[in-house]
Design an enzyme around this catalytic site. Structure first.
Site, PDB file in Angstrom:
ATOM      1  N   ALA A 175       0.832  -1.204   0.000  1.00 39.44           N
ATOM      2  CA  ALA A 175       0.000   0.000   0.000  1.00 39.44           C
ATOM      3  C   ALA A 175       0.862   1.249   0.000  1.00 39.44           C
ATOM      4  N   LYS A 189      17.177   4.575  -0.570  1.00 40.21           N
ATOM      5  CA  LYS A 189      16.191   4.161  -1.568  1.00 40.21           C
ATOM      6  C   LYS A 189      15.850   2.668  -1.472  1.00 40.21           C
ATOM      7  N   GLU A 194       3.535   0.640 -11.267  1.00 37.62           N
ATOM      8  CA  GLU A 194       4.956   0.759 -10.912  1.00 37.62           C
ATOM      9  C   GLU A 194       5.557   2.056 -11.440  1.00 37.62           C
TER      10      GLU A 194
HETATM   11  C1  LIG Z   1      -0.927  -8.799 -17.200  1.00 38.25           C
HETATM   12  C2  LIG Z   1      -1.154  -7.700 -18.144  1.00 38.25           C
HETATM   13  C3  LIG Z   1      -0.107  -6.678 -18.235  1.00 38.25           C
HETATM   14  C4  LIG Z   1      -0.135  -5.752 -17.088  1.00 38.25           C
HETATM   15  C5  LIG Z   1       1.124  -5.045 -16.790  1.00 38.25           C
HETATM   16  C6  LIG Z   1       1.943  -5.768 -15.824  1.00 38.25           C
HETATM   17  C7  LIG Z   1       1.306  -5.908 -14.542  1.00 38.25           C
HETATM   18  C8  LIG Z   1       2.099  -6.769 -13.634  1.00 38.25           C
HETATM   19  C9  LIG Z   1       2.040  -6.304 -12.292  1.00 38.25           C
HETATM   20  C10 LIG Z   1       0.645  -6.182 -11.802  1.00 38.25           C
HETATM   21  C11 LIG Z   1       0.637  -5.762 -10.392  1.00 38.25           C
HETATM   22  C12 LIG Z   1       0.987  -4.367 -10.325  1.00 38.25           C
HETATM   23  C13 LIG Z   1       1.063  -3.941  -8.929  1.00 38.25           C
HETATM   24  C14 LIG Z   1       1.365  -2.516  -8.954  1.00 38.25           C
HETATM   25  C15 LIG Z   1       1.926  -2.000  -7.946  1.00 38.25           C
HETATM   26  C16 LIG Z   1       2.256  -0.573  -7.892  1.00 38.25           C
HETATM   27  O1  LIG Z   1       2.007   0.203  -8.764  1.00 38.25           O
HETATM   28  S1  LIG Z   1       3.042  -0.146  -6.457  1.00 38.25           S
HETATM   29  C17 LIG Z   1       3.263   1.565  -6.526  1.00 38.25           C
HETATM   30  C18 LIG Z   1       4.350   1.934  -7.467  1.00 38.25           C
HETATM   31  N1  LIG Z   1       4.593   3.332  -7.400  1.00 38.25           N
HETATM   32  C19 LIG Z   1       5.471   3.903  -8.117  1.00 38.25           C
HETATM   33  O2  LIG Z   1       6.158   3.260  -8.890  1.00 38.25           O
HETATM   34  C20 LIG Z   1       5.654   5.376  -7.917  1.00 38.25           C
HETATM   35  C21 LIG Z   1       6.613   5.948  -8.900  1.00 38.25           C
HETATM   36  N2  LIG Z   1       7.442   6.940  -8.262  1.00 38.25           N
HETATM   37  C22 LIG Z   1       8.689   6.683  -7.869  1.00 38.25           C
HETATM   38  O3  LIG Z   1       9.230   5.581  -7.980  1.00 38.25           O
HETATM   39  C23 LIG Z   1       9.425   7.837  -7.255  1.00 38.25           C
HETATM   40  O4  LIG Z   1       8.534   8.818  -6.792  1.00 38.25           O
HETATM   41  C24 LIG Z   1      10.375   8.480  -8.261  1.00 38.25           C
HETATM   42  C25 LIG Z   1       9.633   8.938  -9.504  1.00 38.25           C
HETATM   43  C26 LIG Z   1      11.426   7.451  -8.661  1.00 38.25           C
HETATM   44  C27 LIG Z   1      11.056   9.693  -7.652  1.00 38.25           C
HETATM   45  O5  LIG Z   1      11.714   9.340  -6.473  1.00 38.25           O
HETATM   46  P1  LIG Z   1      11.749  10.319  -5.222  1.00 38.25           P
HETATM   47  O6  LIG Z   1      12.590   9.762  -4.140  1.00 38.25           O
HETATM   48  O7  LIG Z   1      10.357  10.607  -4.880  1.00 38.25           O
HETATM   49  O8  LIG Z   1      12.390  11.656  -5.748  1.00 38.25           O
HETATM   50  P2  LIG Z   1      13.760  12.066  -6.319  1.00 38.25           P
HETATM   51  O9  LIG Z   1      14.286  13.193  -5.575  1.00 38.25           O
HETATM   52  O10 LIG Z   1      13.523  12.250  -7.785  1.00 38.25           O
HETATM   53  O11 LIG Z   1      14.736  10.858  -6.013  1.00 38.25           O
HETATM   54  C28 LIG Z   1      15.287  10.309  -7.005  1.00 38.25           C
HETATM   55  C29 LIG Z   1      16.560   9.661  -6.467  1.00 38.25           C
HETATM   56  O12 LIG Z   1      16.222   8.403  -5.942  1.00 38.25           O
HETATM   57  C30 LIG Z   1      16.731   7.399  -6.808  1.00 38.25           C
HETATM   58  N3  LIG Z   1      15.717   6.363  -6.887  1.00 38.25           N
HETATM   59  C31 LIG Z   1      14.409   6.537  -7.081  1.00 38.25           C
HETATM   60  N4  LIG Z   1      13.803   5.356  -7.121  1.00 38.25           N
HETATM   61  C32 LIG Z   1      14.731   4.422  -6.909  1.00 38.25           C
HETATM   62  C33 LIG Z   1      14.705   2.995  -6.844  1.00 38.25           C
HETATM   63  N5  LIG Z   1      13.586   2.298  -7.004  1.00 38.25           N
HETATM   64  N6  LIG Z   1      15.865   2.391  -6.620  1.00 38.25           N
HETATM   65  C34 LIG Z   1      17.006   3.065  -6.494  1.00 38.25           C
HETATM   66  N7  LIG Z   1      17.093   4.409  -6.556  1.00 38.25           N
HETATM   67  C35 LIG Z   1      15.968   5.060  -6.771  1.00 38.25           C
HETATM   68  C36 LIG Z   1      16.971   8.102  -8.107  1.00 38.25           C
HETATM   69  O13 LIG Z   1      17.919   7.487  -8.889  1.00 38.25           O
HETATM   70  C37 LIG Z   1      17.453   9.454  -7.618  1.00 38.25           C
HETATM   71  O14 LIG Z   1      18.788   9.311  -7.194  1.00 38.25           O
HETATM   72  P3  LIG Z   1      19.759  10.551  -7.243  1.00 38.25           P
HETATM   73  O15 LIG Z   1      19.745  11.021  -8.660  1.00 38.25           O
HETATM   74  O16 LIG Z   1      21.085   9.983  -6.865  1.00 38.25           O
HETATM   75  O17 LIG Z   1      19.254  11.591  -6.323  1.00 38.25           O
HETATM   76  C1  LIG Z   2      -4.035  -1.661 -12.110  1.00 40.84           C
HETATM   77  C2  LIG Z   2      -3.256  -0.888 -11.114  1.00 40.84           C
HETATM   78  C3  LIG Z   2      -2.710  -1.541 -10.021  1.00 40.84           C
HETATM   79  C4  LIG Z   2      -2.020  -0.820  -9.044  1.00 40.84           C
HETATM   80  N1  LIG Z   2      -1.550  -1.471  -7.947  1.00 40.84           N
HETATM   81  C5  LIG Z   2      -0.962  -0.772  -6.955  1.00 40.84           C
HETATM   82  C6  LIG Z   2      -0.499  -1.427  -5.767  1.00 40.84           C
HETATM   83  O1  LIG Z   2      -0.612  -2.643  -5.609  1.00 40.84           O
HETATM   84  N2  LIG Z   2       0.036  -0.671  -4.801  1.00 40.84           N
HETATM   85  C7  LIG Z   2       0.200   0.672  -4.922  1.00 40.84           C
HETATM   86  O2  LIG Z   2       0.696   1.298  -4.003  1.00 40.84           O
HETATM   87  N3  LIG Z   2      -0.202   1.321  -6.051  1.00 40.84           N
HETATM   88  C8  LIG Z   2      -0.777   0.630  -7.059  1.00 40.84           C
HETATM   89  N4  LIG Z   2      -1.172   1.269  -8.212  1.00 40.84           N
HETATM   90  C9  LIG Z   2      -0.977   2.701  -8.338  1.00 40.84           C
HETATM   91  C10 LIG Z   2       0.099   3.069  -9.369  1.00 40.84           C
HETATM   92  O3  LIG Z   2       1.360   2.740  -8.907  1.00 40.84           O
HETATM   93  C11 LIG Z   2      -0.056   4.549  -9.683  1.00 40.84           C
HETATM   94  O4  LIG Z   2      -1.278   4.713 -10.336  1.00 40.84           O
HETATM   95  C12 LIG Z   2       1.085   5.038 -10.539  1.00 40.84           C
HETATM   96  O5  LIG Z   2       2.293   5.023  -9.835  1.00 40.84           O
HETATM   97  C13 LIG Z   2       0.818   6.462 -11.072  1.00 40.84           C
HETATM   98  O6  LIG Z   2       0.502   7.321 -10.044  1.00 40.84           O
HETATM   99  P1  LIG Z   2      -0.839   8.200 -10.087  1.00 40.84           P
HETATM  100  O7  LIG Z   2      -1.945   7.289 -10.452  1.00 40.84           O
HETATM  101  O8  LIG Z   2      -0.967   8.919  -8.820  1.00 40.84           O
HETATM  102  O9  LIG Z   2      -0.599   9.189 -11.276  1.00 40.84           O
HETATM  103  P2  LIG Z   2      -0.078  10.670 -11.170  1.00 40.84           P
HETATM  104  O10 LIG Z   2       1.225  10.666 -10.454  1.00 40.84           O
HETATM  105  O11 LIG Z   2      -1.177  11.528 -10.665  1.00 40.84           O
HETATM  106  O12 LIG Z   2       0.194  10.967 -12.692  1.00 40.84           O
HETATM  107  C14 LIG Z   2      -0.823  11.476 -13.553  1.00 40.84           C
HETATM  108  C15 LIG Z   2      -0.158  12.160 -14.731  1.00 40.84           C
HETATM  109  O13 LIG Z   2       0.685  13.211 -14.278  1.00 40.84           O
HETATM  110  C16 LIG Z   2       1.977  13.137 -14.859  1.00 40.84           C
HETATM  111  N5  LIG Z   2       2.994  13.411 -13.838  1.00 40.84           N
HETATM  112  C17 LIG Z   2       2.962  13.149 -12.520  1.00 40.84           C
HETATM  113  N6  LIG Z   2       4.097  13.502 -11.922  1.00 40.84           N
HETATM  114  C18 LIG Z   2       4.883  14.031 -12.872  1.00 40.84           C
HETATM  115  C19 LIG Z   2       6.208  14.567 -12.887  1.00 40.84           C
HETATM  116  N7  LIG Z   2       6.961  14.630 -11.773  1.00 40.84           N
HETATM  117  N8  LIG Z   2       6.718  15.006 -14.049  1.00 40.84           N
HETATM  118  C20 LIG Z   2       5.978  14.922 -15.174  1.00 40.84           C
HETATM  119  N9  LIG Z   2       4.725  14.413 -15.221  1.00 40.84           N
HETATM  120  C21 LIG Z   2       4.190  13.973 -14.092  1.00 40.84           C
HETATM  121  C22 LIG Z   2       2.123  11.669 -15.290  1.00 40.84           C
HETATM  122  O14 LIG Z   2       2.921  11.552 -16.416  1.00 40.84           O
HETATM  123  C23 LIG Z   2       0.713  11.216 -15.543  1.00 40.84           C
HETATM  124  O15 LIG Z   2       0.418  11.403 -16.908  1.00 40.84           O
HETATM  125  C24 LIG Z   2      -1.848   0.564  -9.194  1.00 40.84           C
HETATM  126  C25 LIG Z   2      -2.387   1.232 -10.310  1.00 40.84           C
HETATM  127  C26 LIG Z   2      -3.079   0.519 -11.256  1.00 40.84           C
HETATM  128  C27 LIG Z   2      -3.648   1.239 -12.436  1.00 40.84           C
END
Ligand SMILES: CCCCCCCCCCCCC/C=C/C(=O)SCCNC(=O)CCNC(=O)[C@H](O)C(C)(C)COP(=O)(O)OP(=O)(O)OC[C@H]1O[C@@H](n2cnc3c(N)ncnc32)[C@H](O)[C@@H]1OP(=O)(O)O
Ligand SMILES: Cc1cc2nc3c(=O)[nH]c(=O)nc-3n(C[C@H](O)[C@H](O)[C@H](O)COP(=O)(O)OP(=O)(O)OC[C@H]3O[C@@H](n4cnc5c(N)ncnc54)[C@H](O)[C@@H]3O)c2cc1C
Length: 661
Positions: A147, A266, A415
């Site tokens: 979560a 991280k 992701e």
């Molecule tokens: C079957 C059909 C097909 C379907 C598709 C496939 C489905 C299969 C899976 C299905 C299940 C899905 C379940 C889904 C789960 C989720 O979605 S979970 C939630 C996932 N959420 C995200 O991914 C959020 C995305 N955002 C981020 O990762 C971070 O906010 C960011 C964008 C990477 C920014 O990081 P942040 O710390 O907030 O800010 P910065 O100041 O920009 O930091 C960046 C520095 O941190 C380093 N870094 C960032 N992430 C990582 C990492 N994972 N590992 C290592 N390092 C990391 C980055 O390099 C920066 O480093 P420096 O440049 O040195 O500062």
């Molecule tokens: C099917 C599904 C399963 C999921 N499962 C999980 C789960 O198990 N656990 C979990 O925690 N989450 C889960 N998620 C959430 C998922 O990880 C988020 O939806 C995803 O990371 C995008 O975040 P958001 O939806 O808040 O989009 P937002 O961050 O609101 O993004 C919306 C738009 O804004 C733009 N944007 C946002 N930030 C920036 C930026 N810094 N620079 C430029 N453009 C930007 C993006 O490009 C995008 O077009 C799931 C989502 C889906 C659809």
């Protein structure tokens, strides 16, 4: 030799298969990482076929959402008994494949525990925590969701708080605002009873950033939400409707726990890396599935004439159909190969991290972000091409595309949104660009050489060498990608620096360059994908297989050049004549692939269960099975729908009576 020829199959498919110039098992072994893996896939598929209790009772397209969940719950309850017999449970690929066969594409009620919740516990807990939660998690005594996402997301700005209470030595988890509600976590709505909650850690009024907390959200026995927890399903979605993505509100909840700082700030993000690593090969597989359906269907569908009077042709003979479908095949293979490579890289780095070595973390993070973004986007576009290539039947659920494509849609978002992830790649590239500019000015060496970005430091003058040689030189094409990637990286960097010199803050300058930063990121990932494909093909022995792989590689490389030709031509690097050679190479590759197309997709060895498509059936008997499929639709259970007379029947009767008056 095509091993799938069976005498009762559709004659067009028999004819196609008899033309194979290579051994489909050798191709299958190349795709799945060796003959033994191919053999194991077949054994596992056989096991699944032989155990009817693991099958769906009716096609899931005919089920309501509740029926889908109940069907998946039923399978989950017997899954553990079967997996140990069907698979080597220590082999992640075997486990993944068995999961895929049993649950297919629409999600299932234990997925997030397996791919995110439990791996987070494995990778991010200390010894004491592991003793408590590892075995029980492995046994599925509890099921943990992940979560992180809130109604608003940006990990650094997550709003959920975990405040350490020094008196009671407890953490208090709280959702202080409506936007802090967790929203989306998979299986959180109803199936899982534990959540790994990402929350801002506060100790002594100081915030230590997002950290994962193990929170029991439902009573282990009654499964009712615990006090302070409001939880539920977020409702129907585009796809993944067999998954109960959930919402969660925490009202001063007290989970157990102690604070142990991680070796790198991280590390808390490492669960995302693992899933990003899984997504790329999955995108490859999805695209290959779509291509298999569309290519098989295009081989049995006859429509229109090419030579008047010669009879209707297979639609696969149209160059436009080949141009639409074969690049998807080539891209699917490129994602499978690159995905397999980076998955192994990811596991090795995660092992290093456990031992305290984080030196490759940034490299891995950048490549995983980029591959996830490119593969999911191109797979989505490619699957749409495959659907359209099947005409009207592609729009029917019988084709498999509605389920496949609607699930694919989530790939660009889960992701991490693709653009956000591309900007992470760009962040990494800008560091390299700074080193290049710094090195040139002050004669210093870059921080460390690395095969993934070495080419950026190559200063030799570049000339586009794409020519009309009969045997295409792949190195010349790769060099063009490297040239473009370096150019875009440096252009974005220089623009960033100029904007900063003109007084913009770093953040504002970054935003003003972000379209160009994303272009640089795409070009870097294109280079990586091309290099991996070339390296993999170069390792193949055996001329028949090598020849067909080179045809696919030729198409892949020149198609990608065409996709980025504007960037290559705008500064005169590539000339108009060279673009002509590029197109010639594409058309040549299409006609070389055409006779082998069905055998190439047969080589993937997808079962009919995996394809889930009447159009893509291995035996090619499409039309008779389309009728059977339609007749099985719940709407056809009755000759007259039970509510017919209440509404339409009455309406028509009333109209008839009126006209009689
Ligand atoms: C079957 C059909 C097909 C379907 C598709 C496939 C489905 C299969 C899976 C299905 C299940 C899905 C379940 C889904 C789960 C989720 O979605 S979970 C939630 C996932 N959420 C995200 O991914 C959020 C995305 N955002 C981020 O990762 C971070 O906010 C960011 C964008 C990477 C920014 O990081 P942040 O710390 O907030 O800010 P910065 O100041 O920009 O930091 C960046 C520095 O941190 C380093 N870094 C960032 N992430 C990582 C990492 N994972 N590992 C290592 N390092 C990391 C980055 O390099 C920066 O480093 P420096 O440049 O040195 O500062
Ligand atoms: C099917 C599904 C399963 C999921 N499962 C999980 C789960 O198990 N656990 C979990 O925690 N989450 C889960 N998620 C959430 C998922 O990880 C988020 O939806 C995803 O990371 C995008 O975040 P958001 O939806 O808040 O989009 P937002 O961050 O609101 O993004 C919306 C738009 O804004 C733009 N944007 C946002 N930030 C920036 C930026 N810094 N620079 C430029 N453009 C930007 C993006 O490009 C995008 O077009 C799931 C989502 C889906 C659809």
């Amino acid at each position: 030799m095509n091993h799938q020829i069976k005498k009762d199959d559709n004659p067009d498919l028999i004819e196609e298969r008899s033309k194979a110039t290579f051994d489909t098992d050798a191709f299958g072994a190349f795709i799945w990482g060796g003959y033994n893996n191919l053999k194991r896939r077949r054994e596992i598929a056989r096991y699944y076929e032989d155990h009817k209790e693991l099958h769906d009772t009716v096609p899931i397209a005919f089920m309501t959402r509740e029926e889908k969940l109940e069907n998946a719950y039923r399978k989950a309850s017997i899954f553990e008994n079967h997996i140990k017999k069907a698979c080597d449970v220590n082999n992640p690929e075997e486990v993944r494949y068995f999961n895929w066969l049993v649950y297919h594409i629409d999600g299932h009620p234990t997925s997030v525990h397996s791919i995110m919740g439990f791996p987070t516990i494995i990778n991010q807990s200390d010894k004491e925590q592991q003793e408590r939660w590892l075995q029980s998690g492995e046994n599925r005594e509890y099921l943990a969701t992940y979560a992180q996402t809130e109604l608003g997301t940006n990990i650094k700005k997550l709003e959920t708080t975990a405040t350490y209470d020094q008196k009671t030595e407890e953490f208090i988890l709280n959702s202080p605002t409506v936007t802090s509600l967790k929203w989306w976590p998979g299986n959180m709505g109803h199936s899982h009873n534990v959540a790994i909650v990402m929350a801002q850690l506060w100790i002594n009024n100081k915030c230590y950033g997002p950290h994962p907390f193990f929170v029991q959200i439902r009573d282990p026995k009654t499964h009712k939400p615990l006090p302070g927890i409001t939880v539920g399903d977020i409702g129907p979605k585009f796809g993944l409707n067999t998954t109960d993505n959930g919402f969660l509100k925490l009202d001063h909840v007290f989970p157990n726990g102690t604070y142990v700082p991680p070796v790198h700030d991280k590390i808390a993000y490492s669960s995302m890396m693992l899933v990003r690593a899984i997504i790329t090969p999955l995108m490859g597989e999805n695209l290959c599935i779509g291509a298999t359906i569309a290519i098989r269907y295009s081989a049995i569908r006859r429509q229109g004439e090419i030579k008047p009077g010669d009879g209707e042709v297979q639609i696969l003979d149209y160059q436009t159909q080949q141009h639409r479908l074969f690049p998807q095949l080539a891209r699917g293979i490129a994602f499978l190969l690159a995905g397999r490579n980076t998955y192994n890289f990811c596991n090795n780095v995660l092992k290093d991290i456990k031992n305290g070595d984080v030196s490759l973390l940034a490299d891995l993070h950048a490549i995983l972000c980029g591959l996830k973004a490119i593969s999911s986007y191109q797979a989505e576009l490619g699957l749409e091409q495959c659907r359209m290539a099947c005409g009207g039947h592609g729009y029917s659920a019988a084709s498999g595309f509605p389920l496949l494509n609607s699930n694919q849609f989530n790939g660009v978002t889960v992701e991490g949104d693709n653009l956000v992830l591309l900007l992470q790649v760009a962040r990494y590239l800008m560091k390299r660009a700074k080193e290049i500019r710094y090195e040139i000015r002050y004669g210093q060496q870059p921080s460390k050489p690395n095969e993934i970005y070495d080419y950026l430091f190559d200063d030799a003058p570049k000339k586009c060498l794409i020519d009309q040689a009969y045997v295409p030189n792949y190195k010349n094409v790769l060099e063009s990608f490297e040239y473009l990637s370096k150019k875009l990286t440096l252009q974005a960097y220089d623009k960033l620096e100029q904007l900063k010199q003109r007084g913009r803050t770093s953040e504002v300058a970054w935003n003003e360059c972000s379209v160009e930063l994303c272009k640089a990121a795409r070009a870097h990932i294109r280079t990586f994908l091309a290099r991996t494909f070339i390296n993999e093909v170069n390792q193949v022995n055996g001329l028949p297989l090598l020849t067909v792989l080179k045809d696919l590689l030729q198409l892949y490389l020149f198609y990608e050049v065409k996709e980025c030709m504007a960037g290559l031509m705008e500064d005169g690097y590539m000339l108009g004549q060279q673009l002509h050679y590029v197109k010639k190479n594409i058309y040549e590759a299409l006609s070389k692939i055409r006779p082998n197309a069905v055998s190439i997709v047969d080589s993937f060895d997808f079962t009919d269960r995996e394809l889930n498509s009447v159009l893509g059936r291995r035996d090619g008997h499409v039309y008779e099975n389309l009728l059977k499929w339609a007749q099985a639709s719940p709407l056809n259970k009755h000759d007259v729908l039970p509510f017919h007379h209440k509404y339409l029947g009455r309406m028509m009767e009333e109209a008839r009576q009126k006209s009689r008056l």
